[in-house]
Design an enzyme around this catalytic site. Structure first.
Site, PDB file in Angstrom:
ATOM      1  N   ASP A 195       0.861  -1.175   0.000  1.00  0.00           N
ATOM      2  CA  ASP A 195       0.000   0.000   0.000  1.00  0.00           C
ATOM      3  C   ASP A 195       0.910   1.242   0.000  1.00  0.00           C
ATOM      4  O   ASP A 195       2.083   1.162   0.361  1.00  0.00           O
ATOM      5  CB  ASP A 195      -0.887  -0.043   1.251  1.00  0.00           C
ATOM      6  CG  ASP A 195      -1.627   1.244   1.478  1.00  0.00           C
ATOM      7  OD1 ASP A 195      -2.298   1.716   0.535  1.00  0.00           O
ATOM      8  OD2 ASP A 195      -1.539   1.798   2.604  1.00  0.00           O
ATOM      9  N   LEU A 196       0.361   2.384  -0.402  1.00  0.00           N
ATOM     10  CA  LEU A 196       1.178   3.607  -0.448  1.00  0.00           C
ATOM     11  C   LEU A 196       0.995   4.493   0.788  1.00  0.00           C
ATOM     12  O   LEU A 196       1.858   4.554   1.648  1.00  0.00           O
ATOM     13  CB  LEU A 196       0.788   4.426  -1.692  1.00  0.00           C
ATOM     14  CG  LEU A 196       1.614   4.325  -2.968  1.00  0.00           C
ATOM     15  CD1 LEU A 196       1.056   5.326  -3.985  1.00  0.00           C
ATOM     16  CD2 LEU A 196       3.080   4.645  -2.705  1.00  0.00           C
ATOM     17  N   ASP A 197      -0.160   5.154   0.857  1.00  0.00           N
ATOM     18  CA  ASP A 197      -0.386   6.140   1.926  1.00  0.00           C
ATOM     19  C   ASP A 197      -0.486   5.465   3.284  1.00  0.00           C
ATOM     20  O   ASP A 197      -1.316   4.576   3.469  1.00  0.00           O
ATOM     21  CB  ASP A 197      -1.676   6.927   1.674  1.00  0.00           C
ATOM     22  CG  ASP A 197      -1.646   7.694   0.362  1.00  0.00           C
ATOM     23  OD1 ASP A 197      -1.650   7.057  -0.702  1.00  0.00           O
ATOM     24  OD2 ASP A 197      -1.609   8.932   0.412  1.00  0.00           O
TER      25      ASP A 197
ATOM     26  N   ASP B  70      -1.984  -0.456   5.940  1.00  0.00           N
ATOM     27  CA  ASP B  70      -2.258   0.190   7.232  1.00  0.00           C
ATOM     28  C   ASP B  70      -3.733   0.442   7.494  1.00  0.00           C
ATOM     29  O   ASP B  70      -4.097   0.919   8.565  1.00  0.00           O
ATOM     30  CB  ASP B  70      -1.536   1.543   7.298  1.00  0.00           C
ATOM     31  CG  ASP B  70      -2.193   2.558   6.368  1.00  0.00           C
ATOM     32  OD1 ASP B  70      -2.323   2.252   5.171  1.00  0.00           O
ATOM     33  OD2 ASP B  70      -2.609   3.630   6.856  1.00  0.00           O
TER      34      ASP B  70
END
Ligand code: MG
Length: 239
Positions: free
Chosen positions: A16-18, A195
């Site tokens: 995942d990124l953010d 997250d």
């Protein structure tokens, strides 16, 4: 004490990124790429023979903007849009929120300064990080828009300071599943790192396929910097 197992050469990574690779800031538009992250991702992708994908709620063009000029294998828009290592793009056949809903939402959120609405191809996201007091109202708004039209194929999901109207059944798990069927992901152990709530579908699918799901909160103490250090350690080691 939190701990993640060290990365192995036979893994495939779904990241995942953010909030996982990149620290969450005031709004999704203010995000910046931490120094060295792109270099780490490229080196690690090479070490894993290409088996590294970005799986984000962001649209594909935004993933590319952040990670440019490189184009990563990806699951964009929470798995609705998949880009394979070949560059081929697969778009889910799913009901999209009607245009009219954007108008209703745009009109209503004017009452809550700081709240913003983002139109993606498959979803509408209402962000309230800058309008924290509006949380209940934003949730009610999202639910009422979906409920009034009785669109059973769309539902409201919760994220970090965001409610999102999305097609049901199109999840980050879809990205893990489809990419795992493709070279060079096939035959490797899938490991998903995320997250937020929508990441849990990705983690679940990775586990179902014999792999691992790592939650940033549990495995990295909630710190994207520790995820980055973990990736860099492997990239350095594998060189
Ligand atoms: Mg996230």
């Amino acid at each position: 004490m939190y701990s993640a197992p060290e990365i192995e050469r036979n893994w495939s990574l779904f990241l995942d990124l953010d909030g996982t690779l990149i620290d969450i800031v005031r709004s999704p538009n203010e995000i910046y790429m931490p120094e060295g992250l792109l270099d780490t991702l490229i080196r690690l992708r090479n070490a894993l023979e290409g088996a590294l994908a970005i799986v984000s709620g962001r649209p594909l063009h935004e993933i590319d903007r952040l990670l440019g000029p490189h184009k990563f294998s990806a699951g964009a828009e929470h798995g609705a849009v998949i880009r394979y290592p070949t560059g081929e793009v697969d778009r889910a056949k799913a009901l999209k929120p009607p245009e009219s809903w954007m108008e209703i939402i745009r009109e209503r959120i004017r009452e809550w300064p700081g709240a913003s609405v983002e139109q993606k191809d498959y979803s509408i996201a209402i962000h309230y990080r800058l309008a924290p007091d509006a949380e209940d109202m934003v949730r009610d708004l999202a639910r009422s828009v979906v409920g009034d039209d009785n669109k059973a194929d769309l539902s409201v999901t919760t994220g970090k300071k965001v409610f999102e109207i999305r097609p049901k059944g199109v999840t980050k798990g879809r990205a893990v599943k489809l990419l795992t069927d493709a070279e060079p992901f096939r035959g490797r152990m899938p490991v998903f790192v995320g997250d937020d709530v929508t990441d849990e579908d990705g983690m679940r699918m990775a586990r179902e396929l014999g792999g691992i799901g790592l939650h940033v909160a549990d495995a990295f103490g909630g710190e994207p910097a520790l995820v980055r250090a973990w990736l860099k350690r492997a990239a350095d080691l594998f060189e």
